[in-house]
Design a protein around this motif. Sequence first.
Motif, PDB file in Angstrom:
ATOM      1  N   ILE A  53      -6.508   2.925  -4.364  1.00  0.00           N
ATOM      2  CA  ILE A  53      -7.442   3.690  -3.546  1.00  0.00           C
ATOM      3  C   ILE A  53      -7.258   5.176  -3.813  1.00  0.00           C
ATOM      4  O   ILE A  53      -6.149   5.692  -3.730  1.00  0.00           O
ATOM      5  CB  ILE A  53      -7.216   3.353  -2.060  1.00  0.00           C
ATOM      6  CG1 ILE A  53      -7.790   1.979  -1.791  1.00  0.00           C
ATOM      7  CG2 ILE A  53      -7.837   4.389  -1.174  1.00  0.00           C
ATOM      8  CD1 ILE A  53      -7.482   1.477  -0.440  1.00  0.00           C
ATOM      9  N   SER A  84     -13.203   3.550   0.815  1.00  0.00           N
ATOM     10  CA  SER A  84     -12.594   2.803  -0.290  1.00  0.00           C
ATOM     11  C   SER A  84     -11.690   1.709   0.244  1.00  0.00           C
ATOM     12  O   SER A  84     -11.563   0.653  -0.362  1.00  0.00           O
ATOM     13  CB  SER A  84     -11.854   3.731  -1.254  1.00  0.00           C
ATOM     14  OG  SER A  84     -11.357   4.838  -0.615  1.00  0.00           O
ATOM     15  N   LEU A  85     -11.086   1.963   1.420  1.00  0.00           N
ATOM     16  CA  LEU A  85     -10.251   0.919   2.024  1.00  0.00           C
ATOM     17  C   LEU A  85     -11.094  -0.298   2.398  1.00  0.00           C
ATOM     18  O   LEU A  85     -10.697  -1.443   2.160  1.00  0.00           O
ATOM     19  CB  LEU A  85      -9.575   1.500   3.262  1.00  0.00           C
ATOM     20  CG  LEU A  85      -8.478   0.705   3.930  1.00  0.00           C
ATOM     21  CD1 LEU A  85      -7.366   0.454   2.936  1.00  0.00           C
ATOM     22  CD2 LEU A  85      -7.930   1.479   5.106  1.00  0.00           C
ATOM     23  N   TYR A 116      -4.328  11.280  11.722  1.00  0.00           N
ATOM     24  CA  TYR A 116      -4.451  11.245  10.262  1.00  0.00           C
ATOM     25  C   TYR A 116      -3.262  11.930   9.599  1.00  0.00           C
ATOM     26  O   TYR A 116      -2.973  11.699   8.441  1.00  0.00           O
ATOM     27  CB  TYR A 116      -5.763  11.919   9.848  1.00  0.00           C
ATOM     28  CG  TYR A 116      -6.131  11.626   8.430  1.00  0.00           C
ATOM     29  CD1 TYR A 116      -6.483  10.332   8.048  1.00  0.00           C
ATOM     30  CD2 TYR A 116      -6.127  12.618   7.469  1.00  0.00           C
ATOM     31  CE1 TYR A 116      -6.802  10.051   6.751  1.00  0.00           C
ATOM     32  CE2 TYR A 116      -6.459  12.339   6.165  1.00  0.00           C
ATOM     33  CZ  TYR A 116      -6.799  11.053   5.813  1.00  0.00           C
ATOM     34  OH  TYR A 116      -7.115  10.775   4.529  1.00  0.00           O
ATOM     35  N   ASP A 160       0.798  -1.226   0.000  1.00  0.00           N
ATOM     36  CA  ASP A 160       0.000   0.000   0.000  1.00  0.00           C
ATOM     37  C   ASP A 160       0.832   1.279   0.000  1.00  0.00           C
ATOM     38  O   ASP A 160       0.320   2.344  -0.289  1.00  0.00           O
ATOM     39  CB  ASP A 160      -0.932   0.008   1.216  1.00  0.00           C
ATOM     40  CG  ASP A 160      -2.270  -0.608   0.865  1.00  0.00           C
ATOM     41  OD1 ASP A 160      -2.374  -1.133  -0.252  1.00  0.00           O
ATOM     42  OD2 ASP A 160      -3.203  -0.542   1.678  1.00  0.00           O
ATOM     43  N   ARG A 209      -2.272   2.584  -1.832  1.00  0.00           N
ATOM     44  CA  ARG A 209      -3.097   3.457  -1.000  1.00  0.00           C
ATOM     45  C   ARG A 209      -2.451   4.828  -0.829  1.00  0.00           C
ATOM     46  O   ARG A 209      -3.146   5.829  -0.771  1.00  0.00           O
ATOM     47  CB  ARG A 209      -3.293   2.782   0.365  1.00  0.00           C
ATOM     48  CG  ARG A 209      -4.265   3.447   1.296  1.00  0.00           C
ATOM     49  CD  ARG A 209      -4.810   2.428   2.299  1.00  0.00           C
ATOM     50  NE  ARG A 209      -3.768   1.798   3.069  1.00  0.00           N
ATOM     51  CZ  ARG A 209      -3.439   2.152   4.311  1.00  0.00           C
ATOM     52  NH1 ARG A 209      -4.064   3.132   4.895  1.00  0.00           N
ATOM     53  NH2 ARG A 209      -2.491   1.514   4.965  1.00  0.00           N
ATOM     54  N   SER A 246     -13.798   9.094   3.415  1.00  0.00           N
ATOM     55  CA  SER A 246     -13.869   8.503   2.071  1.00  0.00           C
ATOM     56  C   SER A 246     -12.737   7.509   1.875  1.00  0.00           C
ATOM     57  O   SER A 246     -12.891   6.500   1.196  1.00  0.00           O
ATOM     58  CB  SER A 246     -13.813   9.599   1.010  1.00  0.00           C
ATOM     59  OG  SER A 246     -12.558  10.232   1.029  1.00  0.00           O
ATOM     60  N   GLU A 247     -11.588   7.786   2.517  1.00  0.00           N
ATOM     61  CA  GLU A 247     -10.507   6.821   2.392  1.00  0.00           C
ATOM     62  C   GLU A 247     -10.855   5.525   3.111  1.00  0.00           C
ATOM     63  O   GLU A 247     -10.595   4.433   2.609  1.00  0.00           O
ATOM     64  CB  GLU A 247      -9.212   7.401   2.944  1.00  0.00           C
ATOM     65  CG  GLU A 247      -8.057   6.451   2.694  1.00  0.00           C
ATOM     66  CD  GLU A 247      -6.741   6.938   3.248  1.00  0.00           C
ATOM     67  OE1 GLU A 247      -6.603   8.145   3.440  1.00  0.00           O
ATOM     68  OE2 GLU A 247      -5.877   6.094   3.479  1.00  0.00           O
ATOM     69  N   ARG A 248     -11.481   5.678   4.277  1.00  0.00           N
ATOM     70  CA  ARG A 248     -11.873   4.460   5.004  1.00  0.00           C
ATOM     71  C   ARG A 248     -12.872   3.653   4.190  1.00  0.00           C
ATOM     72  O   ARG A 248     -12.847   2.426   4.179  1.00  0.00           O
ATOM     73  CB  ARG A 248     -12.467   4.828   6.356  1.00  0.00           C
ATOM     74  CG  ARG A 248     -11.467   5.340   7.357  1.00  0.00           C
ATOM     75  CD  ARG A 248     -11.979   5.190   8.781  1.00  0.00           C
ATOM     76  NE  ARG A 248     -13.141   6.006   9.064  1.00  0.00           N
ATOM     77  CZ  ARG A 248     -13.093   7.290   9.423  1.00  0.00           C
ATOM     78  NH1 ARG A 248     -11.938   7.894   9.516  1.00  0.00           N
ATOM     79  NH2 ARG A 248     -14.186   7.966   9.676  1.00  0.00           N
ATOM     80  N   HIS A 284     -12.790   5.009  -5.984  1.00  0.00           N
ATOM     81  CA  HIS A 284     -12.945   6.415  -5.622  1.00  0.00           C
ATOM     82  C   HIS A 284     -13.915   6.525  -4.452  1.00  0.00           C
ATOM     83  O   HIS A 284     -15.090   6.209  -4.591  1.00  0.00           O
ATOM     84  CB  HIS A 284     -13.474   7.222  -6.806  1.00  0.00           C
ATOM     85  CG  HIS A 284     -12.504   7.306  -7.945  1.00  0.00           C
ATOM     86  ND1 HIS A 284     -12.704   8.086  -9.044  1.00  0.00           N
ATOM     87  CD2 HIS A 284     -11.305   6.720  -8.136  1.00  0.00           C
ATOM     88  CE1 HIS A 284     -11.689   7.965  -9.872  1.00  0.00           C
ATOM     89  NE2 HIS A 284     -10.824   7.136  -9.336  1.00  0.00           N
ATOM     90  N   PRO A 314      -9.085   8.555  -2.503  1.00  0.00           N
ATOM     91  CA  PRO A 314     -10.139   9.223  -1.737  1.00  0.00           C
ATOM     92  C   PRO A 314     -10.428  10.619  -2.296  1.00  0.00           C
ATOM     93  O   PRO A 314      -9.517  11.337  -2.684  1.00  0.00           O
ATOM     94  CB  PRO A 314      -9.555   9.296  -0.326  1.00  0.00           C
ATOM     95  CG  PRO A 314      -8.080   9.279  -0.535  1.00  0.00           C
ATOM     96  CD  PRO A 314      -7.792   8.587  -1.827  1.00  0.00           C
TER      97      PRO A 314
END
Lengths: 692, 308
Positions: free
Chosen positions: A644, A625-626, B262, A315, A341, A621-623, A605, A646
């Motif tokens: 991935i 797609s993850l 983050y 990733d 990622r 949004s990243e979570r 996306h 986001p």
Amino acid sequence: MKQRWWIGYGAVALTVPGLALTVPPVAGQSALGDYSLRVTSPEDGPVQPDEGLTLREAIELANGTLTPEQLSEAEQAFAQPLPTGQGSRIGFDLPTGQTTIALVDLLPEIVAPELVIDGTTQAGYDVSAGLDPKFPPAPVVSLTVAEGSEVARGLTIAADGVTVRGLSLYGFRTSDRATQTTPPADIFISALAPPVDSSPLSPALELFRLEDAEAAPRGVIVEQNWLGLPPNGEFPAVPSAFGVSVFNAVETTIRNNRIQNHDGSAIITGFRADGLQVSENAIIGNGLAGMPDAIRLEGAIASSAITDNLICANDGSGIYFFKTEGAAQISGNAIQYNGRRFERAAVYLMGNDHQLSDNFIGYQPGPGVAVTAYPLSLRNQIRGNRYAGLDGLSIDLNTQGNTGVQDFQKGDGPNPPRNSYHRRRETGNAAINSPEFDAYGFVTGAAEVTLTGTADPGTEVDLYRVAEEGFPYSPLSEPLGTVTASPEGTFSASLALPPGTRVSAIASDPEWGTSEPAPVAAVQAADGSLPELPVTPVELPNCAAPVPPPEPVEPPPPLEPLVLTVPRNIHFALDRSDISPESAEILDQIAEVMLEYPFLTVELHGHTDPRASAAYNLALSERRSLAARNYLVRQGVPPERMRIVPFGETQRRSQGSGRVEYARDRRVEFVFTDLRGLEITFQDQEADLQLE
Amino acid sequence: MRRNQRQLYRGLLFLLALVLSYFLSHVGPPSTVAQAQGRVFVNQATAQFDGPDGPVEVTSNETRVGETIVPLSIVKTADRAAAEPGDVVVYRLLVTNPSSRVAAPLTITDQLPRGLIYVPNSVQTTPLQPTQQVITDSSLTLTFPSLEPGASVSIAYGVLITPDAVRGDGRNVAQASAPGFTPVSAPFQLTIRPGIVSDCGTILGRVFVDKNFDGQQQPGEPGVPNAVIFMDDGNRILTDPDGLFSLANVLPGYRVGTLDLYSLPGYTLAPNLYRIEDNSASRFVRLSPGGLGRMNFAVTPTFGEEQS
């Protein structure tokens, strides 16, 4: 209450003299009796005299914390004494069909020097099944965690010369709890491993003795194991956290392993890993939900070598040096399809005197090799590598002391020529200038074309063929030869190159390191025209194990437009990133299509509705797609075919502000790409819409 | 059709009436107001009374109506724009008479804001000398006999900033007036910094990879660049390439900071095996006035990010 609480550091320091007296010498080999042990029971639990010898009992016998007299007669038969001094050996003689050892608790730390734990002794291990040293044959004995239990580490090694061979280890991790935990791993190598967490139930805290290099285990060998995946090669129900954590050990060897499917890095170093040898491993699809880099190097790594590995579909970076001390040699690796990622460099270098040679570095959403500007990194020799499919320079030296977020991930792009001596103090590899050709086009002569240009005086200029389109920079495909720049700073090379060839160059100086690539120049025909060369076919993303030699001849895939009824999106509940059962059905359809057509790749996306802050939504949004990606990985879709991306709240699906519109916004879109350049038709669906 | 035409006629008649009334009102002879322009009415009052020595006549000053008097000009400056308690600020006033009349007598007053007091005997004037000088803690009044047309007088005086000034606004207004002249004023805004009496504190700290899980940074535990720390008041702080940060001008009291995980992908807070309190996700600092607080964040490589 055996617990000792030490308040503050001063109390620890005061305790040191007393503690040093009570710690028994670990290296005292004569103190331990050596046995040849056969593990015959896959059970785990407290040590007790019964029918079969468990792995826990075997390790305790080798450690000397258990004597054969404490076990039953039947068990004593499986422990044959060996002449002292050569170390114990643990073999396996598990009943057929019961070769999975499910642990209910941490195994004791291995303190017996020269202990060999050899899974290849189990009946049924097929040595001949290994076609490629990177892909060892599937182990028979697997070590995992019993259902409902939580075990942070598979094997904890604290002694010199321990060998772990031919095992499958997976499922070692910790769950959320009141305090954080120390990083779990399949194999943890350190003198005196830290307790898992700081709960009152943890064993009393010993000193780490991190500073004492003599205490660190020396010469541990991890070979021919499958880490992170069961013997059937499927994605485990519970993925491991990290693969091999070389926390505090010297001259560790990790070779011929398959390391896959970890939440964090496949190999991570901690405080000390001098002399680490990582060779001929297949490191695939790691960093799924944690430290994203396949090999993460931290701490002391002097005279390490990473050679001939396949590092694929992880990733983050393939290899990331984070403020390391000491030089490493990286050669002969295939580092490809990483950065699934995070858009990071395939290899991110910090530190001095690293050598990167003869690697293939490709298909990375970032530069090939990035050299940091801070801490100032010098004399990194990056020569003889091949690059392809990069989103950035083949070699990117950060300049002007750039230390932004992107600079520590993707680098900062082409540098201007050095205009002051001070640039050397704020640029990776001391701001060695990239070579420059005298022209963008060189007209070929009768047999050869003469390429001329300028470079730093006395540097060695490596000329490269550039296969891909792209101007003025493109990945360096193939080394063509080396010339030395004159003391005046000019170079000239005569090469037999067909017209249409595009060339670039890098300059290397033993005093400074290797430069960024030169802007591309082209070889023109005698009439000044630039003929098109035949393009090389697109390579399919691939890090699969080699197939057996009698390969069935596949018919070429039909080159007609695919008409697929593929759903292209799934939806999520408000502020959630878990996959609903309805979405799972849709993902199953997508997985089916992906498995059917190996030339399809997909970008995931992630999107959110416009409420909450932009930063929060980007993370959400990243979570999302993850979560979708990890679901597909579990369905068997190779991670090298998914990326991935986001988007947060930036690209809404709808315009309104009602519950339905927001529900439509909360989605992951699947953007398929057919690598053969054909078109696909997609289908929007709303079957899994989740209203608030 | 016929009705429409009638409406059109009516509209035209109405427009004609408007235009005529305008011309009639502007064609007549100039009014008396206009005639008075340009003339100066000098008005002086006289009072008489019969005193013991016979009739006495007292004459007032002249007032002139209609004269375009160029007003006095006043400029105020100081030797600094910002000051802290304990500083002395030197103000300078320049009063000029650009008119064609003598300004007599000229009175200059200066009103100080809260917490600023005059330095005794610090008033210096050139070229004229005041006939009268009245100084209280917060005001200064100078009287000059006269200021000739085209002449200027420059006044300088020192003002001491006391700790009280922190509560004031630092705005200082000087005024010049003379009979027959419109009073003019000039403000000067001084920024008052708390200086030595400031009660703001400083918070500093570091974000680093903890190898021995003790919450302290030792050799071999590198700092993490570009980590984000959020404070309870919303301040967002970024660590430098060595993982260090410092935050000045923090209000004293209980301050809380937390690490934005983050901002450092791949890391999470490290467990602290020695002090259970330091396992918290946030750091709590009791910042005394003018004090120094510390917020260290130990991190370690992470996994299982999908759990949260």
